[in-house]
Design a protein around this motif. Structure first.
Motif, PDB file in Angstrom:
ATOM      1  N   VAL A 155       0.860  -1.181   0.000  1.00 53.72           N
ATOM      2  CA  VAL A 155       0.000   0.000   0.000  1.00 53.72           C
ATOM      3  C   VAL A 155       0.897   1.231   0.000  1.00 53.72           C
TER       4      VAL A 155
ATOM      5  N   ARG B 237       1.374   4.693   0.742  1.00 53.97           N
ATOM      6  CA  ARG B 237       0.845   5.828   1.484  1.00 53.97           C
ATOM      7  C   ARG B 237       1.838   6.978   1.445  1.00 53.97           C
ATOM      8  N   GLU B 238       1.378   8.159   1.828  1.00 51.60           N
ATOM      9  CA  GLU B 238       2.260   9.330   1.834  1.00 51.60           C
ATOM     10  C   GLU B 238       3.431   9.135   2.782  1.00 51.60           C
TER      11      GLU B 238
ATOM     12  N   ALA C  31      -7.625   1.336   2.197  1.00 49.88           N
ATOM     13  CA  ALA C  31      -7.978   2.745   1.983  1.00 49.88           C
ATOM     14  C   ALA C  31      -9.166   3.080   2.882  1.00 49.88           C
TER      15      ALA C  31
ATOM     16  N   LEU D 126      -9.399   8.471   1.571  1.00 52.54           N
ATOM     17  CA  LEU D 126      -7.998   8.375   1.184  1.00 52.54           C
ATOM     18  C   LEU D 126      -7.857   7.513  -0.061  1.00 52.54           C
TER      19      LEU D 126
ATOM     20  N   HIS E 292      -5.078   5.339  -2.431  1.00 49.76           N
ATOM     21  CA  HIS E 292      -3.747   4.737  -2.438  1.00 49.76           C
ATOM     22  C   HIS E 292      -3.606   3.780  -3.615  1.00 49.76           C
TER      23      HIS E 292
END
Length: 360
Positions: free
Chosen positions: A99, A101-102, A120, A150, A152
């Motif tokens: 995944v 993610r930021e 998500a 969100l 992703h």
């Protein structure tokens, strides 16, 4: 015949949160009615769930984008919006997940049936005006919009779980043996690359079912992309033992054996360390084993490699092979239940408290 889809990139988006409501209670003889606007519902999540009912990512390949349901808007009388429905994505167990993610890449390993992981999250529902009432503002008209879900990128990679993996050059009899030992019905023919994707079969024992995996034939240079390449070798990384099949009509058993071992070493030296059984197939077609081949088999035997000579057509040697498999140490070990719902590990800067580190 289409190659199995065992690697896939998808986009997962949580549902948007619902909007909060602005409303005031309508009560007779109360001109300054209190606020009663309810909160919006949270958006639905996108969840992966492992199952044995699907074998590949074929059903997901045409969609590629998955979105949770949006949360409902708040309403008067402090009625909260409905939570958005989760988007459940069914994947084979044995699926490894990345995944993006930021804060970094999070990895999950779905290691058994029915495990779930949220990839998500849906957005939070906005607050209605009732939530903003205080001593200074008895009749607030303020509300919040729901937060967006969100989004992703998610990479799925399948590694099949099997107890025993079959290896060999094309047309060495892997599919025939799989059919003979299990309930599988793999396609067989007298030409190379009949099997274009891994095939699974179940060998039923009194106290345990063994999963056997037939990996498409590997040729010399597979690591450089020749033939079907070595992309399917990942499916035997989790096997407990390898059965290496050699066509008994070949002139050089050593050459056949070493071609496969060389390609394994290029892919992963860990595979070379797995316990191994060598099976010489098509005994019904062997007129005489050359002294060179006998010498090679003696070398393997002296190294502790168990060797069997079989003919699936004549049902010769199969009972001896099955009897040996039943006596293998891992056959009588009880399967340990998974300690965790899933294995998760990460790189870069994710919060330490959010991690379950790999314990392999």
């Amino acid at each position: 015949m289409a190659i199995m889809i065992d690697h896939l990139e998808i986009l997962c988006i949580g549902g948007n949160g619902g909007r909060g409501s602005v409303s005031f209670a309508t009560e007779k003889f109360k001109p300054k009615a209190p606020p009663d606007g309810g909160d919006g519902g949270n958006g639905g999540n996108v969840v992966l769930k492992s199952t044995s009912l699907v074998q590949t990512f074929k059903d997901l390949a045409n969609k590629r984008q998955f979105t949770g349901g949006s949360g409902g808007n708040g309403s008067h009388r402090n009625q909260h919006g409905k939570t958005g429905e989760d988007e459940i994505i069914m994947v084979p167990f044995g699926t490894q997940v990345q995944v993006f993610r930021e804060s970094g890449i999070v990895y999950y390993d779905l290691i058994s049936e029915g495990q779930e992981v949220t990839v998500a999250y849906g957005g939070r529902g906005g607050r209605g005006n009732a939530a903003f009432k205080n001593s200074r503002n008895r009749s607030p008209k303020h509300f919040e919009e729901g937060e967006p879900g969100l989004a992703h990128k998610v990479v799925l990679d399948l590694k099949i779980f099997a107890d025993i993996g079959f290896l060999g050059l094309p047309n060495s009899g892997k599919s025939t043996l799989l059919n003979a030992l299990t309930s599988s019905h793999s396609k067989i023919a007298s030409y190379p690359f009949t099997t274009l994707e891994p095939q699974l079969g179940v060998m039923k024992l009194p106290h345990k079912n063994l999963i056997m995996a037939d990996i498409p034939g590997i040729i010399e240079g597979a690591s450089a992309g020749k033939g079907l390449g070595i992309r399917f070798l990942k499916h035997i990384e989790r096997t407990k033992i390898l059965i290496h099949l050699i066509d008994g009509t070949e002139s050089s058993y050593r050459e056949c054996y070493e071609k496969i071992r060389t390609e394994l070493s290029v892919y992963s030296k860990t595979l070379l360390e797995k316990p191994e059984i060598v099976v010489i197939t098509k005994d019904d077609l062997i007129k005489e084993v050359s002294s060179v081949n006998k010498s090679f088999l003696d070398e393997l035997s002296q190294k502790g490699v168990k060797i069997f000579v079989i003919s699936c057509l004549k049902q010769k040697g199969l009972d001896t092979l099955v009897s040996y498999i039943k006596r293998l140490e891992f056959i009588n070990e009880e399967d340990e239940p998974p300690v965790k719902l899933f294995k998760e590990y990460t790189i870069r800067n994710l919060p330490r408290s959010s991690l379950l580190l790999m314990n392999d």
